[in-house]
Every structure is written in C-alpha cells, then in structure tokens.
Motif scaffolding. Structure first.
Motif, mmCIF file in Angstrom:
data_model
loop_
_atom_site.group_PDB
_atom_site.id
_atom_site.type_symbol
_atom_site.label_atom_id
_atom_site.label_comp_id
_atom_site.label_asym_id
_atom_site.label_seq_id
_atom_site.Cartn_x
_atom_site.Cartn_y
_atom_site.Cartn_z
ATOM 1 N N GLY A 190 0.796 -1.222 0.000
ATOM 2 C CA GLY A 190 0.000 0.000 0.000
ATOM 3 C C GLY A 190 0.825 1.266 0.000
ATOM 4 N N GLY A 191 2.157 1.149 0.068
ATOM 5 C CA GLY A 191 3.016 2.326 -0.006
ATOM 6 C C GLY A 191 3.629 2.750 1.303
ATOM 7 N N GLY A 192 3.204 2.178 2.427
ATOM 8 C CA GLY A 192 3.769 2.537 3.719
ATOM 9 C C GLY A 192 5.084 1.818 3.965
ATOM 10 N N GLY A 193 5.825 2.282 4.937
ATOM 11 C CA GLY A 193 7.096 1.641 5.271
ATOM 12 C C GLY A 193 7.580 2.079 6.628
ATOM 13 N N ASP A 194 8.479 1.306 7.199
ATOM 14 C CA ASP A 194 9.046 1.620 8.505
ATOM 15 C C ASP A 194 10.478 1.096 8.528
ATOM 16 N N TRP A 195 11.446 1.980 8.699
ATOM 17 C CA TRP A 195 12.864 1.626 8.600
ATOM 18 C C TRP A 195 13.604 2.091 9.844
ATOM 19 N N SER A 196 14.479 1.261 10.357
ATOM 20 C CA SER A 196 15.275 1.635 11.529
ATOM 21 C C SER A 196 16.764 1.557 11.196
ATOM 22 N N VAL A 197 17.556 2.232 12.016
ATOM 23 C CA VAL A 197 19.003 2.263 11.822
ATOM 24 C C VAL A 197 19.627 1.010 12.429
ATOM 25 N N ILE A 198 20.575 0.407 11.735
ATOM 26 C CA ILE A 198 21.234 -0.814 12.222
ATOM 27 C C ILE A 198 22.336 -0.440 13.206
ATOM 28 N N ILE A 199 21.923 -0.367 14.467
ATOM 29 C CA ILE A 199 22.843 -0.208 15.588
ATOM 30 C C ILE A 199 22.449 -1.242 16.632
ATOM 31 N N ARG A 200 23.264 -1.392 17.707
ATOM 32 C CA ARG A 200 23.006 -2.418 18.724
ATOM 33 C C ARG A 200 22.740 -3.749 18.042
ATOM 34 N N SER A 201 23.569 -4.125 17.100
ATOM 35 C CA SER A 201 23.330 -5.283 16.249
ATOM 36 C C SER A 201 24.601 -6.116 16.113
ATOM 37 N N CYS A 202 24.439 -7.366 15.689
ATOM 38 C CA CYS A 202 25.593 -8.212 15.400
ATOM 39 C C CYS A 202 25.319 -8.991 14.122
ATOM 40 N N PHE A 203 26.391 -9.390 13.461
ATOM 41 C CA PHE A 203 26.290 -9.961 12.128
ATOM 42 C C PHE A 203 27.207 -11.164 12.008
ATOM 43 N N LEU A 204 26.672 -12.260 11.453
ATOM 44 C CA LEU A 204 27.443 -13.478 11.255
ATOM 45 C C LEU A 204 27.340 -13.902 9.805
ATOM 46 N N HIS A 205 28.477 -14.225 9.195
ATOM 47 C CA HIS A 205 28.489 -14.795 7.848
ATOM 48 C C HIS A 205 29.267 -16.095 7.904
ATOM 49 N N ASP A 206 28.568 -17.202 7.562
ATOM 50 C CA ASP A 206 29.185 -18.520 7.645
ATOM 51 C C ASP A 206 30.118 -18.753 6.462
ATOM 52 N N SER A 207 31.243 -18.064 6.475
ATOM 53 C CA SER A 207 32.174 -18.149 5.357
ATOM 54 C C SER A 207 33.148 -19.305 5.490
ATOM 55 N N LYS A 208 33.217 -19.886 6.673
ATOM 56 C CA LYS A 208 34.128 -21.021 6.850
ATOM 57 C C LYS A 208 33.490 -22.026 7.793
ATOM 58 N N LYS A 209 33.847 -23.286 7.611
ATOM 59 C CA LYS A 209 33.279 -24.353 8.402
ATOM 60 C C LYS A 209 34.045 -24.497 9.721
ATOM 61 N N GLY A 210 33.346 -25.091 10.686
ATOM 62 C CA GLY A 210 33.973 -25.279 11.987
ATOM 63 C C GLY A 210 33.023 -24.882 13.095
ATOM 64 N N SER A 211 33.426 -25.123 14.328
ATOM 65 C CA SER A 211 32.563 -24.839 15.467
ATOM 66 C C SER A 211 32.611 -23.377 15.891
ATOM 67 N N ASP A 212 33.695 -22.678 15.555
ATOM 68 C CA ASP A 212 33.820 -21.281 15.962
ATOM 69 C C ASP A 212 32.928 -20.381 15.125
ATOM 70 N N GLU A 213 32.373 -19.357 15.766
ATOM 71 C CA GLU A 213 31.593 -18.347 15.075
ATOM 72 C C GLU A 213 32.311 -17.009 15.209
ATOM 73 N N GLU A 214 32.220 -16.196 14.199
ATOM 74 C CA GLU A 214 32.792 -14.852 14.249
ATOM 75 C C GLU A 214 31.680 -13.849 13.985
ATOM 76 N N TRP A 215 31.241 -13.211 15.064
ATOM 77 C CA TRP A 215 30.178 -12.213 14.980
ATOM 78 C C TRP A 215 30.817 -10.821 14.906
ATOM 79 N N ILE A 216 30.340 -10.016 13.998
ATOM 80 C CA ILE A 216 30.842 -8.651 13.865
ATOM 81 C C ILE A 216 29.862 -7.707 14.558
ATOM 82 N N VAL A 217 30.387 -6.882 15.456
ATOM 83 C CA VAL A 217 29.579 -5.941 16.223
ATOM 84 C C VAL A 217 30.118 -4.535 15.991
ATOM 85 N N GLY A 218 29.261 -3.603 15.652
ATOM 86 C CA GLY A 218 29.677 -2.220 15.460
ATOM 87 C C GLY A 218 29.221 -1.345 16.616
ATOM 88 N N ALA A 219 30.045 -0.403 16.995
ATOM 89 C CA ALA A 219 29.678 0.569 18.027
ATOM 90 C C ALA A 219 30.483 1.830 17.800
#
Length: 251
Positions: A190-219
C-alpha cells in the motif's frame, strides 16, 4: 581516542563525525536463535530483528528508528548539551533531504523530546513532510522509496555534511562497515514503510566451516569540537556492551 578536527558550522562549529569500532568475538557456541533471545532480554528495543538467510545471520536490537512513512517521518536521537547541538545540525540535514523529496511541506514537530527505554534515555526530534496540496495520488505510491533513497545514509551515523563526513570516516576507519549503520525495515504494497538504523546489532556470515563463530559488532559515537575523549570512549563501550551481554561477554 583523539578528537578529529571538524568543519566549522553555523551551530557553534560542532560538526559530528561518527567513528566506529568493530569487535569480532570468537569461540562462541550458543545457537544464533538462543543468542538472539538473550539479546532481547538484556537489551530490549522496539526494532529488534532476527534474520537467517543462509549463510548469513543477522541479530539486531536497535532503539533507533531511521524513517517511517505513511507521511515521511524521521526520528533522530541524541543527548546532552553537545548532543543537542549535534541533533540540531542533523535536523537541518534531514529537513533538506525531505525538501528535496516532497517540496516545501516539511516541518519539525518535535525537538529533543525525552524518551525512556529500558537501557537508555534518548532525545528525540521528529520531522514530518507531505506532498503539496492537490498533488496526484499516484505520486504517493513511490514517495516512500524516494524519501528513503534521498535520506540514505542515515545522518546520525555519518555526520554533517554527509559527503565530507563519509570521506573523513573512510580515511580514518580503513574498513567497510558492512550492515552496521545502514537501515533495515519493511515496505508494504500500500506504499507505507518503517525503517530503523542498524545499531546495537551483530552480524554473522558462515564463510568457513567449523565450530567457531565470528560475529561482527559495530559501536561508535559522534565526535564534535565539544566532545570529551573519555566520555566518548565510555559511551561507545556502553553501546557495545548492550550487545555483547547477549554473548555473555563485555568490552
């Protein structure tokens, strides 16, 4: 932390440049969904999100809305005497963005009102814009996208003026921010929208296999001529810890 020489402005020479620190926690074993639920508990926020689009995972708990529209509205957040000057400059910046999208019908309906969340107090300014009277209804269907396009990137995450601030940040930070300081949200048919700024957030990309995770956090935070280095450092750590608590860690 050292202060970055700014560009003299009409509001006391306080031109913000938003510096970012990237942290990559390692050796995490908690499943992403459980981590998100922990994040919601320790850092509740009205724009929280969990997205799992393999191989990418995105967890977010930002209190900061970027842009919402049936009629476009931007909420900018800040605090303290220094932050009020920053808020005023960003208000001017967003008013210009909306003027370019909808014309003359742009008004600031709220300036530096106080809002309380569970973990933060914030100063909120609201700017509203609408099409001129008598404008064709069909124009309104794509207005939200046009306002969003003209408003990016969020001025609260770059500084003012945007172009010069982004140039300074690119030379200082030396890396891409990725999702951090962008926007996420929804758009309806219908044309409406709601957008927020990406802060207080973390990001994971499974670029490699294994048990370790690497989360990227910005502040980060806005640096102006009125900034106190120690206060800015403590503010950045407080923002970072709001997310890291979901990992059972802190800075």
């Amino acid at each position: 932390m050292s202060l970055i020489p700014g560009i003299a402005g009409k509001h006391g020479g306080c031109v913000p440049v938003n510096l970012t620190r990237i942290t990559v926690p390692k050796e995490a074993t908690i499943p992403a969904w459980e981590r998100y639920k922990q994040l919601r508990q320790v850092n509740p926020a009205p724009h929280s999100a969990y997205l799992r689009l393999h191989p990418t995972t995105f967890l977010s708990s930002p209190p900061e809305r970027f842009l919402s529209y049936s009629r476009p509205r931007v909420l900018l957040l800040a605090g303290s005497r220094k932050e009020i000057a920053e808020n005023l400059m960003i208000v001017d910046l967003i008013r210009q963005d909306l003027h370019n999208a909808v014309g003359e019908n742009v008004n600031m309906t709220k300036f530096c009102g106080v809002e309380e969340y569970e973990t933060v107090w914030q100063l909120v300014s609201v700017i509203e814009g609408s099409l001129p009277e008598g404008a064709p209804v069909t124009v309104d269907d794509g207005l939200g996208w046009e306002v969003l396009r003209r408003s990016l990137p969020p001025g609260s995450m770059t500084g003012a003026p945007k172009k010069r601030s982004v140039e300074l940040l690119k030379s200082i930070e030396g890396h891409e921010r990725g999702l951090y300081s962008g926007v996420f949200g929804c758009w309806c048919a219908g044309g409406g929208g709601d957008w927020s700024v990406i802060i207080r957030s973390c990001f994971l990309h499974d670029s490699k296999k294994g048990s370790d995770e690497e989360w990227i956090v910005g502040a980060g935070g806005a640096i102006t001529a009125l900034s106190d280095p120690e206060a800015e450092w403590e503010e950045m750590k407080a923002k970072l810890n709001g997310v890291l608590c979901g990992f059972g860690a802190s800075s």
